[in-house]
Design a protein around this motif. Sequence first.
Motif, PDB file in Angstrom:
ATOM      1  N   VAL A 174      -1.849  -8.302  -9.918  1.00  0.00           N
ATOM      2  CA  VAL A 174      -1.314  -6.952  -9.736  1.00  0.00           C
ATOM      3  C   VAL A 174      -2.234  -6.182  -8.796  1.00  0.00           C
ATOM      4  N   ARG A 175      -1.653  -5.180  -8.135  1.00  0.00           N
ATOM      5  CA  ARG A 175      -2.447  -4.383  -7.203  1.00  0.00           C
ATOM      6  C   ARG A 175      -2.176  -2.908  -7.438  1.00  0.00           C
ATOM      7  N   GLY A 176      -3.244  -2.118  -7.361  1.00  0.00           N
ATOM      8  CA  GLY A 176      -3.153  -0.670  -7.533  1.00  0.00           C
ATOM      9  C   GLY A 176      -4.169   0.032  -6.661  1.00  0.00           C
ATOM     10  N   PRO A 177      -4.374   1.314  -6.876  1.00  0.00           N
ATOM     11  CA  PRO A 177      -5.312   2.098  -6.060  1.00  0.00           C
ATOM     12  C   PRO A 177      -6.743   1.574  -6.104  1.00  0.00           C
ATOM     13  N   GLN A 178      -7.108   0.922  -7.213  1.00  0.00           N
ATOM     14  CA  GLN A 178      -8.465   0.408  -7.356  1.00  0.00           C
ATOM     15  C   GLN A 178      -8.607  -1.022  -6.836  1.00  0.00           C
TER      16      GLN A 178
ATOM     17  N   ASP B  55       0.825  -1.212   0.000  1.00  0.00           N
ATOM     18  CA  ASP B  55       0.000   0.000   0.000  1.00  0.00           C
ATOM     19  C   ASP B  55       0.859   1.261   0.000  1.00  0.00           C
ATOM     20  N   GLU B  56       1.967   1.222   0.720  1.00  0.00           N
ATOM     21  CA  GLU B  56       2.866   2.384   0.744  1.00  0.00           C
ATOM     22  C   GLU B  56       3.488   2.607  -0.635  1.00  0.00           C
ATOM     23  N   ALA B  57       3.868   1.520  -1.290  1.00  0.00           N
ATOM     24  CA  ALA B  57       4.456   1.634  -2.626  1.00  0.00           C
ATOM     25  C   ALA B  57       3.447   2.210  -3.615  1.00  0.00           C
ATOM     26  N   ILE B  58       2.208   1.747  -3.534  1.00  0.00           N
ATOM     27  CA  ILE B  58       1.163   2.254  -4.433  1.00  0.00           C
ATOM     28  C   ILE B  58       0.896   3.734  -4.177  1.00  0.00           C
ATOM     29  N   ALA B  59       0.857   4.126  -2.903  1.00  0.00           N
ATOM     30  CA  ALA B  59       0.643   5.533  -2.561  1.00  0.00           C
ATOM     31  C   ALA B  59       1.760   6.408  -3.121  1.00  0.00           C
TER      32      ALA B  59
ATOM     33  N   GLU C  33       0.192   0.552 -10.702  1.00  0.00           N
ATOM     34  CA  GLU C  33       0.067  -0.835 -10.251  1.00  0.00           C
ATOM     35  C   GLU C  33       1.437  -1.486 -10.116  1.00  0.00           C
ATOM     36  N   ILE C  34       1.505  -2.482  -9.222  1.00  0.00           N
ATOM     37  CA  ILE C  34       2.713  -3.301  -9.130  1.00  0.00           C
ATOM     38  C   ILE C  34       2.310  -4.776  -9.152  1.00  0.00           C
ATOM     39  N   VAL C  35       3.227  -5.614  -9.642  1.00  0.00           N
ATOM     40  CA  VAL C  35       3.012  -7.058  -9.626  1.00  0.00           C
ATOM     41  C   VAL C  35       3.195  -7.553  -8.197  1.00  0.00           C
ATOM     42  N   VAL C  36       2.258  -8.371  -7.700  1.00  0.00           N
ATOM     43  CA  VAL C  36       2.383  -8.900  -6.342  1.00  0.00           C
ATOM     44  C   VAL C  36       2.534 -10.419  -6.311  1.00  0.00           C
ATOM     45  N   GLU C  37       2.056 -11.111  -7.356  1.00  0.00           N
ATOM     46  CA  GLU C  37       2.090 -12.583  -7.305  1.00  0.00           C
ATOM     47  C   GLU C  37       1.931 -13.168  -8.695  1.00  0.00           C
ATOM     48  N   LEU C  38       2.492 -14.356  -8.878  1.00  0.00           N
ATOM     49  CA  LEU C  38       2.242 -15.160 -10.072  1.00  0.00           C
ATOM     50  C   LEU C  38       1.612 -16.469  -9.629  1.00  0.00           C
ATOM     51  N   ARG C  39       0.587 -16.897 -10.360  1.00  0.00           N
ATOM     52  CA  ARG C  39      -0.077 -18.163 -10.080  1.00  0.00           C
ATOM     53  C   ARG C  39       0.135 -19.098 -11.260  1.00  0.00           C
ATOM     54  N   LEU C  40       0.740 -20.233 -10.985  1.00  0.00           N
ATOM     55  CA  LEU C  40       1.096 -21.189 -12.023  1.00  0.00           C
ATOM     56  C   LEU C  40       0.233 -22.431 -11.874  1.00  0.00           C
ATOM     57  N   PRO C  41      -0.674 -22.698 -12.825  1.00  0.00           N
ATOM     58  CA  PRO C  41      -1.522 -23.884 -12.714  1.00  0.00           C
ATOM     59  C   PRO C  41      -0.691 -25.167 -12.794  1.00  0.00           C
ATOM     60  N   ILE C  42      -0.932 -26.077 -11.858  1.00  0.00           N
ATOM     61  CA  ILE C  42      -0.213 -27.352 -11.870  1.00  0.00           C
ATOM     62  C   ILE C  42      -0.621 -28.127 -13.120  1.00  0.00           C
ATOM     63  N   PRO C  43       0.337 -28.609 -13.907  1.00  0.00           N
ATOM     64  CA  PRO C  43       0.001 -29.240 -15.185  1.00  0.00           C
ATOM     65  C   PRO C  43      -0.675 -30.594 -15.023  1.00  0.00           C
ATOM     66  N   ALA C  44      -1.340 -31.008 -16.084  1.00  0.00           N
ATOM     67  CA  ALA C  44      -1.986 -32.319 -16.108  1.00  0.00           C
ATOM     68  C   ALA C  44      -0.932 -33.419 -16.094  1.00  0.00           C
ATOM     69  N   ALA C  45      -1.393 -34.637 -15.803  1.00  0.00           N
ATOM     70  CA  ALA C  45      -0.495 -35.792 -15.892  1.00  0.00           C
ATOM     71  C   ALA C  45       0.019 -35.918 -17.322  1.00  0.00           C
ATOM     72  N   GLN C  46       1.140 -36.593 -17.465  1.00  0.00           N
ATOM     73  CA  GLN C  46       1.760 -36.810 -18.772  1.00  0.00           C
ATOM     74  C   GLN C  46       2.173 -35.493 -19.430  1.00  0.00           C
TER      75      GLN C  46
ATOM     76  N   LEU D  96       6.083 -10.323   0.001  1.00  0.00           N
ATOM     77  CA  LEU D  96       5.988 -10.653  -1.422  1.00  0.00           C
ATOM     78  C   LEU D  96       7.023 -11.684  -1.847  1.00  0.00           C
ATOM     79  N   SER D  97       7.620 -12.384  -0.892  1.00  0.00           N
ATOM     80  CA  SER D  97       8.622 -13.403  -1.207  1.00  0.00           C
ATOM     81  C   SER D  97       8.179 -14.750  -0.652  1.00  0.00           C
ATOM     82  N   TYR D  98       7.698 -15.654  -1.529  1.00  0.00           N
ATOM     83  CA  TYR D  98       7.230 -16.975  -1.096  1.00  0.00           C
ATOM     84  C   TYR D  98       6.990 -17.873  -2.304  1.00  0.00           C
ATOM     85  N   ILE D  99       6.953 -19.179  -2.045  1.00  0.00           N
ATOM     86  CA  ILE D  99       6.564 -20.193  -3.029  1.00  0.00           C
ATOM     87  C   ILE D  99       5.691 -21.184  -2.275  1.00  0.00           C
ATOM     88  N   ARG D 100       4.422 -21.314  -2.666  1.00  0.00           N
ATOM     89  CA  ARG D 100       3.528 -22.207  -1.929  1.00  0.00           C
ATOM     90  C   ARG D 100       2.432 -22.744  -2.847  1.00  0.00           C
ATOM     91  N   GLU D 101       1.926 -23.916  -2.470  1.00  0.00           N
ATOM     92  CA  GLU D 101       0.852 -24.545  -3.235  1.00  0.00           C
ATOM     93  C   GLU D 101      -0.494 -24.076  -2.710  1.00  0.00           C
TER      94      GLU D 101
END
Length: 288
Positions: free
Chosen positions: A139-143, A16-20, A166-179, A61-66
């Motif tokens: 991404v997150r911004g004033p809105q 929020d401080e960065a966006i402000a 706006e700033i990037v806050v997270e990436l979401r990577l869909p777990i791929p299908a089998a094979q 903003l630093s993490y890797i989790r399922e």
Amino acid sequence: MSVPAAFDYHPATTVDEAIALLQQYGDEAKVLAGGHSLIPAMKLRLSQPEHLIDIARISSLSYIREEQGSIAVGALTTYSQIEKSDLLRKHFPLLPEGTAMIGDQQVRNRGTIGGSIAHSDPAADMPGIVLALKAEIVVRGPQGQRTIAADDFFVDTFTTALEPTEIVVELRLPIPAAQTGSAYEKLANRASHYAIAGCAAVITRGSDGTCSAASIAITGATVRTIRAKAVESALVGKQLDESTISAAVSHATDGEDVISDIHGSEEYRRKMAAVVARRTILKAIERI
């Protein structure tokens, strides 16, 4: 030694401080994460922001989790953290593999995934990897917060769908299908390690042995990071044999503006994009 133009420095401790701060200073401000793209540009005075907003201290903003069928990666997660992640290596081998090819260890210790995709350098590795993985970029911004598909995020050279506040806050990577198998390869500039031509590939094989899904991204060769949709179309529904792959990769840069510079002509880059794409697809298939 080159010296940046004068600027005011603003360390932010929350999103929020960065966006402000971005709202306050507008076009006169730049966001600093790892700094390996912005600082060299400032030293050469290619970029001369009057205000530098440092978000590196925002530890949240630093993490890797399922999470619910996806892997969530915080925007300030460093390349080193990605490279060492067993969770990412299990589901997306191309991500730690490609990260290990970025710069040197000092760069990987400071550089961040969010900073790389927000910069949108067409010769960088991370935008192509993120594109091939069909990531969702939060991404997150004033809105408030919104989610942008990777296909819609990379607009042009150094241009994304991010709004100025706006700033990037997270990436979401869909777990791929089998094979499914994935890989990343590149022909690198020996001095900078940037891609002259690179390819990220995610291939899924169906129960009948044919390709049921393909996501192919090309980096370095074109003026923006692209999905090679003609290659994907040529693979899906076909047996993944040498002749199919060779025919498919001949379309790697179809309809795209290909770069021509001191590191390689347009013709050379088109040929190398096809060569690297073939190698990458074969490696991805081996990993299924």
